[in-house]
Design an enzyme around this catalytic site. Sequence first.
Site, short mmCIF file in Angstrom:
data_model
loop_
_atom_site.label_atom_id
_atom_site.label_comp_id
_atom_site.label_asym_id
_atom_site.label_seq_id
_atom_site.Cartn_x
_atom_site.Cartn_y
_atom_site.Cartn_z
CE1 TYR A 169 36.17 51.43 41.57
CE2 TYR A 169 35.86 53.58 42.59
CZ TYR A 169 36.61 52.73 41.81
OH TYR A 169 37.79 53.16 41.25
CG ASP A 211 35.84 48.06 39.46
OD1 ASP A 211 36.43 46.97 39.66
OD2 ASP A 211 36.44 49.11 39.18
CG HIS A 215 35.84 49.33 34.19
ND1 HIS A 215 35.95 48.25 35.06
CD2 HIS A 215 36.72 50.25 34.65
CE1 HIS A 215 36.84 48.53 36.00
NE2 HIS A 215 37.33 49.74 35.77
#
Length: 257
Positions: A105, A144, A242
């Site tokens: 992340y 991500d 998302h």
Amino acid sequence: MKLVSWNVNGIRACVKKGFIDYFHEVNADIFCLQETKLQAGQIDLQLEGYYQYWNYAVKKGYSGTAVFTKEKPISVKYGVGDLTEEAEGRILTLEYDQFYLVNVYTPNAKRDLTRLPYRLEWEDEMRAYLKHLDLTKPVIMCGDLNVAHQQIDLKNAKSNKGNSGFTIEERGKMTGLLDEGFTDTFRHFYPEKEEAFTWWSYMATVRERNIGWRIDYFITSNRLCERLVDAYIHPQIHGSDHCPIVLELKGNVKNLS
């Protein structure tokens, strides 16, 4: 072998919005989460047949990653090197017989770009880490990554030029990684596909009109290209700002041949 990655923007909230149904339906061998936003003991997910690994942030209700895997890994590493973001639970590395899985992340540069210098340092250290792993076994990185690499990867490239997630510097770091032996698997299969997004603002009707960004990725070592079967996006799955992304490879967790 099927892998799924999803920034759930709070797993407790996502569970209330259909996460478990999707989890069982997709039946992934490895399922990776980002932005779990909880601490140990705050959720009890009953996922029969899966080992669970969580990297919690020190700060409550913030960041965090997790991996659910049918096959027990050889080893699990939390964080990497000297990255100060280890306190935010942003990196999980699982070692398997024939590859490393790195769930990430990536920190946001912030709207005013005050965190951009640190973000660029992060990118350099992550690239060095991935290259180091790749010397031993091929790497599958997912998560991500907080960057739209090309103009095709967001709806309004012109108006977002220079904004967080679409700065020349951030995009250049992604280019640098790909130039050093790694593949953006979605673009490997769909180099010219437009309006294939993984994140949308919560502003009214933005998702309905598909005004989004592709900032979630599966990145693999180039030598895994011959094992890739498909890489795709599940925009129809809600529960977060998302959506999930999926990677399929030939073979299984123990044998990619």
